[in-house]
Each structure stands twice: as C-alpha cells, then as structure tokens.
Write a protein that holds these residues in place. Structure first.
Motif, PDB file in Angstrom:
ATOM      1  N   ALA A 150       0.826  -1.209   0.000  1.00  0.00           N
ATOM      2  CA  ALA A 150       0.000   0.000   0.000  1.00  0.00           C
ATOM      3  C   ALA A 150       0.861   1.261   0.000  1.00  0.00           C
ATOM      4  O   ALA A 150       0.492   2.284  -0.601  1.00  0.00           O
ATOM      5  N   LYS A 151       2.017   1.189   0.651  1.00  0.00           N
ATOM      6  CA  LYS A 151       2.913   2.347   0.711  1.00  0.00           C
ATOM      7  C   LYS A 151       3.727   2.512  -0.575  1.00  0.00           C
ATOM      8  O   LYS A 151       4.268   3.594  -0.823  1.00  0.00           O
ATOM      9  N   ASN A 152       3.827   1.416  -1.352  1.00  0.00           N
ATOM     10  CA  ASN A 152       4.616   1.457  -2.588  1.00  0.00           C
ATOM     11  C   ASN A 152       3.810   0.834  -3.740  1.00  0.00           C
ATOM     12  O   ASN A 152       4.179  -0.210  -4.284  1.00  0.00           O
ATOM     13  N   PRO A 153       2.702   1.457  -4.123  1.00  0.00           N
ATOM     14  CA  PRO A 153       1.794   0.848  -5.114  1.00  0.00           C
ATOM     15  C   PRO A 153       2.400   0.682  -6.508  1.00  0.00           C
ATOM     16  O   PRO A 153       1.906  -0.127  -7.293  1.00  0.00           O
ATOM     17  N   ASP A 154       3.484   1.430  -6.798  1.00  0.00           N
ATOM     18  CA  ASP A 154       4.084   1.351  -8.136  1.00  0.00           C
ATOM     19  C   ASP A 154       5.317   0.449  -8.166  1.00  0.00           C
ATOM     20  O   ASP A 154       5.982   0.363  -9.199  1.00  0.00           O
ATOM     21  N   ASN A 155       5.566  -0.241  -7.065  1.00  0.00           N
ATOM     22  CA  ASN A 155       6.737  -1.113  -6.988  1.00  0.00           C
ATOM     23  C   ASN A 155       6.445  -2.410  -7.746  1.00  0.00           C
ATOM     24  O   ASN A 155       5.575  -3.186  -7.352  1.00  0.00           O
ATOM     25  N   GLU A 156       7.166  -2.641  -8.833  1.00  0.00           N
ATOM     26  CA  GLU A 156       6.904  -3.814  -9.666  1.00  0.00           C
ATOM     27  C   GLU A 156       7.208  -5.120  -8.935  1.00  0.00           C
ATOM     28  O   GLU A 156       6.519  -6.120  -9.143  1.00  0.00           O
ATOM     29  N   ARG A 157       8.238  -5.091  -8.110  1.00  0.00           N
ATOM     30  CA  ARG A 157       8.582  -6.314  -7.357  1.00  0.00           C
ATOM     31  C   ARG A 157       7.457  -6.711  -6.408  1.00  0.00           C
ATOM     32  O   ARG A 157       7.104  -7.884  -6.308  1.00  0.00           O
ATOM     33  N   LEU A 158       6.891  -5.723  -5.723  1.00  0.00           N
ATOM     34  CA  LEU A 158       5.779  -6.013  -4.810  1.00  0.00           C
ATOM     35  C   LEU A 158       4.540  -6.466  -5.588  1.00  0.00           C
ATOM     36  O   LEU A 158       3.797  -7.332  -5.129  1.00  0.00           O
ATOM     37  N   GLU A 159       4.342  -5.872  -6.757  1.00  0.00           N
ATOM     38  CA  GLU A 159       3.202  -6.288  -7.581  1.00  0.00           C
ATOM     39  C   GLU A 159       3.349  -7.740  -8.013  1.00  0.00           C
ATOM     40  O   GLU A 159       2.389  -8.524  -7.943  1.00  0.00           O
ATOM     41  N   GLU A 160       4.537  -8.107  -8.453  1.00  0.00           N
ATOM     42  CA  GLU A 160       4.793  -9.492  -8.859  1.00  0.00           C
ATOM     43  C   GLU A 160       4.633 -10.445  -7.683  1.00  0.00           C
ATOM     44  O   GLU A 160       4.086 -11.546  -7.827  1.00  0.00           O
ATOM     45  N   GLN A 161       5.096 -10.018  -6.500  1.00  0.00           N
ATOM     46  CA  GLN A 161       4.960 -10.861  -5.315  1.00  0.00           C
ATOM     47  C   GLN A 161       3.499 -11.029  -4.930  1.00  0.00           C
ATOM     48  O   GLN A 161       3.071 -12.106  -4.494  1.00  0.00           O
ATOM     49  N   SER A 162       2.702  -9.985  -5.119  1.00  0.00           N
ATOM     50  CA  SER A 162       1.273 -10.079  -4.796  1.00  0.00           C
ATOM     51  C   SER A 162       0.580 -11.096  -5.694  1.00  0.00           C
ATOM     52  O   SER A 162      -0.334 -11.820  -5.266  1.00  0.00           O
ATOM     53  N   ILE A 163       1.004 -11.161  -6.956  1.00  0.00           N
ATOM     54  CA  ILE A 163       0.434 -12.139  -7.882  1.00  0.00           C
ATOM     55  C   ILE A 163       0.809 -13.556  -7.465  1.00  0.00           C
ATOM     56  O   ILE A 163      -0.010 -14.482  -7.527  1.00  0.00           O
ATOM     57  N   VAL A 164       2.057 -13.722  -6.987  1.00  0.00           N
ATOM     58  CA  VAL A 164       2.487 -15.030  -6.474  1.00  0.00           C
ATOM     59  C   VAL A 164       1.630 -15.432  -5.283  1.00  0.00           C
ATOM     60  O   VAL A 164       1.160 -16.572  -5.184  1.00  0.00           O
ATOM     61  N   TYR A 165       1.388 -14.490  -4.371  1.00  0.00           N
ATOM     62  CA  TYR A 165       0.540 -14.764  -3.209  1.00  0.00           C
ATOM     63  C   TYR A 165      -0.881 -15.134  -3.641  1.00  0.00           C
ATOM     64  O   TYR A 165      -1.515 -16.019  -3.052  1.00  0.00           O
ATOM     65  N   ALA A 166      -1.387 -14.431  -4.645  1.00  0.00           N
ATOM     66  CA  ALA A 166      -2.748 -14.699  -5.122  1.00  0.00           C
ATOM     67  C   ALA A 166      -2.863 -16.116  -5.678  1.00  0.00           C
ATOM     68  O   ALA A 166      -3.839 -16.831  -5.404  1.00  0.00           O
TER      69      ALA A 166
END
Length: 264
Positions: A150-166
């Motif tokens: 939430a603090k870094n919504p444009d972070n591609e690494r966090l976005e990719e990790q969120s997809i892994v979690y999903a």
C-alpha cells in the motif's frame, strides 16, 4: 438392554476398524487416502465418497457418531429390514459427501474467479480485498506485505509478489482440507426417525432433557443450515454434509412412500 441389529453391528465394526487403521498407519497417510477431498484436488479419488464415512477425526468424533448409530439405527433396521437400511445408510452418506463437495467446489470456483480478476488488474487495494474476502485466518506476515504494498503501489517487485501470493491462495484453497466422518449418514438416520416416528421422545445427552424427534430434526437442520451459511473462522465442521444427509434422507423416504413395491 440395547440390541444391535446385524447391519448396525457390522457398520459399527467397520467404523472401529477404520479408526484403528488411522491410528496405526499414519506413516502411509491412511487417513488422507480415505478422507473426501475437493473435486479436482490432487488428492481426490472417487472411492472417497464411500470411505470417508468410515473414518473419523478423533475419539470424540467417532464416539458421538456411533452413539447415534447404535441408539437409532436398530429401530430403523427393524422397521425397514437389513437391505433397505443399508442402502439408506450408504446413499445418505454418499449424498452428504456429494452436496458438501459440490458446495466446496462452487466456493473454490469463486476464489479462482477472484484470483484471476486480481491478476488481470493488480493493485494494493484489490489485493487487500482479495485477502480479506477469501482467507479466514491468514498468516500475520501477509498483512505486513499488504502494508508495504500500500505504501509502494508502483513497486513492480511487490506487484509481482502479490500475484504469487494470489496464486498460492487459490492452490491452497483448492488442495487444502478434506472431510471425514459418519455424520452425514447419522443425520440421515435422525431425519428418517423424525419423519417416521415424529412424536417419539428422545433423551438428549447435553442437556439431558427429552425432546420429540420431529423437533430435534428441525433444530438440528436449522443449526446445520445457519452454521453452513455463516461459517466462523476456524470452524472445521462440515455443516453442509450434515444438511446433505438430511436432504437425501427426506428424498429417499418420499420415494419409498410413493413406490414401496418397486424400489428393489
């Protein structure tokens, strides 16, 4: 003195044998093999619709199910005869498994749709919603990740990790959790008893008070429906299996009433 009829006695023996096998053959995962897993799970096998109803999750589980069997089963077996009673027991047990698994599959399909929707449009708010709506008791670490995302919504690494979690969420929902126990068939027996002998008084164990069979069936059915629709976190009881046993029992008794001479 309680008199066990032949089918009830044999069912009791099979349940006890299965329970002992569960205790002695943990190394080969006997319980996992005979439990009923979700449709499509890597652990699912069709034979489990039969075997799950003879396995149990603990001494208290098998004790209360077998008490229901030995107290009410003989009366129904004497009323119907051994063959019809056995058919009734197996059909209600298998039917309970079918209804439970069908509902579980529907719920898993909803999770799959939510995960696919998130993967197509990932963002912190959508990820938080995905977790809150689909995980009953998540690892606390996932909430730390949500805060960081939430603090870094444009972070591609966090976005990719969120997809892994999903994707992990879907896989865990699909392959985690199984059902076992004779409860579906026992609830079927209760339903049959309530329909055939509605005014017979039964003595409850907790609290020790008498209640007419028809009222007990209504109460247990209402509890199963309410608990299934409003399942609390950490509740491992298969409420829809209980309801499924009652539904199939009702259907069978109606069929037998209308077609007594053509059933066999």
């Amino acid at each position: 003195m309680l008199r066990l009829t032949p089918v009830v006695k044999n069912l009791l023996i099979i349940n006890v044998v299965f329970f002992l096998l569960q205790q002695f053959f943990t190394s080969i995962h006997f319980t996992e093999m005979v439990s009923l897993w979700k449709f499509g799970s890597v652990n699912f096998a069709p034979y489990q619709f039969l075997t799950y109803m003879f396995a149990h999750g603990g001494f208290g589980h098998i004790l209360f199910n077998m008490l229901g069997l030995v107290f009410l089963g003989p009366l129904l077996e004497q009323f119907w005869g051994p063959k019809r009673f056995l058919i009734f027991y197996l059909v209600t047990g298998i039917g309970a498994g079918l209804l439970y698994n069908g509902i579980e599959y529907f719920q898993v399909s909803n999770v799959e749709s939510a995960v696919n929707l998130y993967i197509a449009n990932p963002d912190p708010e959508a990820f938080n919603r995905l977790v809150v709506e689909n995980i009953e008791s998540a690892n606390p670490a996932i909430y730390d990740f949500i805060d960081a995302y939430a603090k870094n919504p444009d972070n591609e690494r966090l976005e990719e990790q969120s997809i892994v979690y999903a994707k992990q969420l879907y896989n865990e929902t699909f392959n985690f959790g199984s059902m076992l126990g004779a409860s579906g068939a026992i609830y079927g027996i209760l339903m049959a008893f309530g329909l055939l002998f509605p005014n017979t008084e039964l003595m409850l164990l907790f609290p020790p008070i008498p209640i007419k069979a028809k009222y007990l069936v209504l109460i247990l059915g209402a509890i199963a429906l309410y608990s299934g629709l409003n399942r609390a976190g950490g509740d491992n009881t298969a409420h829809f299996a209980h309801l499924g046993g009652m539904v199939f029992a009702f259907i069978m008794i109606q069929i037998w009433k209308n077609d007594r001479n053509k059933f066999y």
